[in-house]
Design a protein around this motif. Structure first.
Motif, short mmCIF file in Angstrom:
data_model
loop_
_atom_site.label_atom_id
_atom_site.label_comp_id
_atom_site.label_asym_id
_atom_site.label_seq_id
_atom_site.Cartn_x
_atom_site.Cartn_y
_atom_site.Cartn_z
N UNK A 21 45.69 65.81 24.47
CA UNK A 21 45.85 64.54 23.78
C UNK A 21 46.58 63.51 24.63
N UNK A 22 47.19 63.96 25.73
CA UNK A 22 47.85 63.02 26.64
C UNK A 22 46.83 62.09 27.28
N UNK A 23 45.55 62.48 27.26
CA UNK A 23 44.51 61.62 27.83
C UNK A 23 44.42 60.28 27.12
N UNK A 24 44.90 60.21 25.87
CA UNK A 24 44.89 58.92 25.16
C UNK A 24 45.86 57.93 25.77
N UNK A 25 46.86 58.42 26.53
CA UNK A 25 47.81 57.52 27.17
C UNK A 25 47.20 56.89 28.42
N UNK A 26 46.12 57.48 28.95
CA UNK A 26 45.51 56.95 30.16
C UNK A 26 44.99 55.53 29.98
N UNK A 27 44.75 55.14 28.72
CA UNK A 27 44.22 53.80 28.49
C UNK A 27 45.20 52.72 28.92
N UNK A 28 46.48 53.08 29.07
CA UNK A 28 47.47 52.09 29.52
C UNK A 28 47.17 51.60 30.92
N UNK A 29 46.50 52.43 31.74
CA UNK A 29 46.17 52.02 33.10
C UNK A 29 45.08 50.95 33.13
N UNK A 30 44.35 50.79 32.03
CA UNK A 30 43.27 49.82 31.99
C UNK A 30 43.71 48.48 31.41
N UNK A 31 44.93 48.43 30.89
CA UNK A 31 45.45 47.16 30.39
C UNK A 31 45.93 46.34 31.58
N UNK A 32 45.39 45.14 31.77
CA UNK A 32 45.74 44.37 32.98
C UNK A 32 47.18 43.88 32.95
N UNK A 33 47.76 43.82 34.11
CA UNK A 33 49.13 43.33 34.24
C UNK A 33 49.15 41.80 34.16
N UNK A 34 50.16 41.27 33.48
CA UNK A 34 50.28 39.82 33.30
C UNK A 34 51.34 39.22 34.24
N UNK A 35 51.76 39.99 35.23
CA UNK A 35 52.87 39.53 36.05
C UNK A 35 52.44 39.13 37.46
N UNK A 36 51.13 38.99 37.70
CA UNK A 36 50.68 38.54 39.02
C UNK A 36 50.65 37.02 39.06
N UNK A 37 50.82 36.48 40.25
CA UNK A 37 50.74 35.03 40.39
C UNK A 37 49.32 34.54 40.16
N UNK A 38 48.35 35.28 40.66
CA UNK A 38 46.94 34.92 40.48
C UNK A 38 46.29 36.01 39.64
N UNK A 39 45.76 35.67 38.46
CA UNK A 39 45.13 36.70 37.61
C UNK A 39 43.91 37.31 38.30
N UNK A 40 43.71 38.60 38.08
CA UNK A 40 42.58 39.30 38.67
C UNK A 40 41.32 39.08 37.85
N UNK A 42 39.59 41.47 36.51
CA UNK A 42 39.69 42.32 35.33
C UNK A 42 40.52 41.64 34.24
N UNK A 43 41.53 40.87 34.64
CA UNK A 43 42.34 40.12 33.68
C UNK A 43 41.50 39.06 32.98
N UNK A 44 40.68 38.34 33.75
CA UNK A 44 39.82 37.33 33.16
C UNK A 44 38.81 37.98 32.20
N UNK A 45 38.24 39.12 32.60
CA UNK A 45 37.28 39.82 31.75
C UNK A 45 37.93 40.33 30.47
N UNK A 46 39.16 40.83 30.60
CA UNK A 46 39.89 41.33 29.44
C UNK A 46 40.18 40.20 28.45
N UNK A 47 40.62 39.06 28.96
CA UNK A 47 40.92 37.93 28.09
C UNK A 47 39.65 37.35 27.47
#
Length: 224
Positions: A21-40, A42-47
């Motif tokens: 069930x720890x595999x459910x925590x792996x989804x955190x790696x797919x949440x884009x980081x909001x702390x970059x100066x230039x959004x990636x 994947x960030x644009x696609x997520x938004x």
């Protein structure tokens, strides 16, 4: 050793602990980081996905709920979609294919709808049991039918999600198990069919998450 086809959905590891069930925590790696100066990208696609979902849920709820209610269904969509998507990777446990997870999500939502509806909007809940224009002789039967349909809603939500995820994985397992005894031409055809099935499973992962969240939104709009 896999004793049957459903062993891939067994929530236990080699150490006799339910650590899959720890595999459910792996989804955190797919949440884009909001702390970059230039959004990636994947960030644009997520938004872009989030904006589309918020617009859809506003239409379904007829603008009767606040933004926090919309965020609940957006979060539900992202959790189910990412769990379905993670299940397509090799050696990763598919948590969304289990009734333990899907029934927990649907039952909690359904119970909250029912409690809120019967406590706050009792007259509205009673009116839903008898549709407008129903003949008097059919009213007891309509009350029974509508009551049964309300009770089985969490079960249908959970079974729909789990069955669709299990069906795709079992089909790919059945096709790949015959690859040892195939000729080269049939083996190439099998690999082609497996590739098509993986693309289909990617679409099913998104569609099932969307269906689950949309049906939950429609059920909540009936209560209000």
């Amino acid at each position: 050793m896999m004793m049957n086809l459903f062993s891939v959905f067994d929530p236990s590891s080699s150490m006799n602990y339910s650590m899959n069930w720890i595999s459910s925590i792996y989804i955190l790696f797919f949440i884009p980081s909001m702390f970059w100066f230039i959004p990636s990208r994947w960030n644009f696609f997520f938004m872009m996905i989030l904006k589309f979902l918020i617009k859809e849920f506003k239409v379904l709820m007829n603008l009767k709920m606040n933004i926090m209610s919309i965020l609940i269904y957006v979060s539900l969509f992202m959790i189910i979609m990412l769990n379905n998507f993670m299940g397509l990777f090799p050696y990763i446990f598919t948590s969304s294919a289990h009734m333990t997870m899907s029934l927990s999500l649907s039952l909690v939502l359904w119970m909250s709808y029912m409690l809120f509806g019967w406590i706050k909007n009792s007259n509205n809940m009673f009116s839903h049991l008898v549709p407008h224009g129903t003949p008097g002789i059919l009213m007891p039967f309509m009350v029974l039918i509508e009551s049964i349909s309300n009770i089985i809603r969490p079960g249908t939500l959970a079974v729909r999600l789990s069955a669709n995820m299990i069906a795709g994985h079992l089909l790919m397992t059945l096709i790949s198990s015959t690859g040892v005894s195939l000729s080269m031409i049939l083996l190439m055809l099998m690999l082609l069919s497996q590739s098509i099935l993986i693309i289909l499973e990617l679409s099913v992962s998104v569609i099932q998450a969307y269906v689950f969240s949309v049906l939950s939104t429609l059920y909540s709009s009936e209560v209000n």
